[in-house]
Design a protein around this motif. Structure first.
Motif, PDB file in Angstrom:
ATOM      1  N   LEU A  36      59.097  61.959  51.030  1.00  0.00           N
ATOM      2  CA  LEU A  36      58.956  60.522  51.216  1.00  0.00           C
ATOM      3  C   LEU A  36      59.379  59.772  49.958  1.00  0.00           C
ATOM      4  CD1 LEU A  36      58.037  58.121  52.898  1.00  0.00           C
ATOM      5  CD2 LEU A  36      55.735  58.514  52.070  1.00  0.00           C
ATOM      6  N   SER A  37      59.052  60.296  48.797  1.00  0.00           N
ATOM      7  CA  SER A  37      59.419  59.640  47.551  1.00  0.00           C
ATOM      8  C   SER A  37      60.928  59.606  47.368  1.00  0.00           C
ATOM      9  CB  SER A  37      58.762  60.343  46.363  1.00  0.00           C
ATOM     10  OG  SER A  37      57.364  60.196  46.430  1.00  0.00           O
ATOM     11  N   ILE A  38      61.613  60.661  47.750  1.00  0.00           N
ATOM     12  CA  ILE A  38      63.069  60.684  47.654  1.00  0.00           C
ATOM     13  C   ILE A  38      63.664  59.643  48.599  1.00  0.00           C
ATOM     14  CG2 ILE A  38      65.128  62.066  48.133  1.00  0.00           C
ATOM     15  CD1 ILE A  38      63.516  64.483  47.075  1.00  0.00           C
ATOM     16  N   LYS A  39      63.128  59.583  49.780  1.00  0.00           N
ATOM     17  CA  LYS A  39      63.582  58.595  50.758  1.00  0.00           C
ATOM     18  C   LYS A  39      63.375  57.173  50.221  1.00  0.00           C
ATOM     19  CE  LYS A  39      62.807  58.156  55.719  1.00  0.00           C
ATOM     20  NZ  LYS A  39      61.916  58.626  56.772  1.00  0.00           N
ATOM     21  N   ARG A  40      62.229  56.951  49.625  1.00  0.00           N
ATOM     22  CA  ARG A  40      61.922  55.635  49.056  1.00  0.00           C
ATOM     23  C   ARG A  40      62.853  55.332  47.885  1.00  0.00           C
ATOM     24  NH1 ARG A  40      56.675  53.539  45.814  1.00  0.00           N
ATOM     25  NH2 ARG A  40      56.848  51.333  46.362  1.00  0.00           N
ATOM     26  N   LEU A  41      63.081  56.310  47.048  1.00  0.00           N
ATOM     27  CA  LEU A  41      63.972  56.142  45.908  1.00  0.00           C
ATOM     28  C   LEU A  41      65.368  55.738  46.377  1.00  0.00           C
ATOM     29  CD1 LEU A  41      64.487  56.485  42.824  1.00  0.00           C
ATOM     30  CD2 LEU A  41      65.114  58.838  43.354  1.00  0.00           C
TER      31      LEU A  41
END
Length: 172
Positions: free
Chosen positions: A4-9
């Motif tokens: 999820l953090s990669i997607k958000r980034l």
């Protein structure tokens, strides 16, 4: 790093100030500035708009929320430093289509947190539909109604009202 953090980034890195200027062109910013000025003529509060295309990388790395960034901008833009302690920051994060309303302590004492959240929720539909100017107009109008109710301008005032904060939206 979690998925999820990669997607958000990635989502945040895809937005930049040019994108912000496309969704809120100069004409829209001028209309919003005038709306704030007209509002402030009716009360003793201050309204400040901050629109950010995306969060700074440092916020993304620590998975900070739009709310956390809005509180930081509330301080950086000195919205907390108004004479009557009734400034309000209307913060829009385009990458997440999130709006945050941060009110200074005098107004916060008059308005319950649930009421602020209800206003944010009501405006969310405009942002989800990509109607950013309309959503910000709704935010200004909602904040205006609260400031007029709790901090109306003295009807007998003859001196010009001191404008403590810029009326123009800050676009970053």
């Amino acid at each position: 790093m979690a998925r999820l953090s990669i997607k958000r980034l990635i989502r945040h890195r895809l937005w930049d100030e040019d994108d912000a200027r496309r969704v809120l062109p100069a004409e829209a910013l001028a209309r919003l500035q005038q709306r704030v000025a007209d509002s402030e003529a009716r009360h003793n509060g201050e309204i400040r708009i901050c629109v950010e295309a995306s969060l700074p990388l440092s916020y993304l790395w620590r998975d900070a929320s739009a709310r956390e960034r809005a509180v930081t901008m509330f301080a950086k833009l000195r919205v907390w430093d108004t004479e009557h302690n009734n400034g309000v920051l209307i913060y829009l994060l385009l990458a997440e289509r999130r709006i945050e309303l941060i009110a200074d302590r005098a107004l916060s004492r008059c308005v319950a947190a649930e009421h602020w959240q209800a206003l944010v929720d009501a405006m969310g539909a405009a942002f989800r539909a990509g109607h950013f100017e309309q959503g910000l107009i709704e935010a200004i109008d909602a904040v205006d109604a609260l400031l007029v109710a709790h901090f109306p301008r003295d009807a007998g005032a003859t001196a010009p009202r001191l404008n403590e904060l810029p009326d123009a939206p800050l676009l970053r």
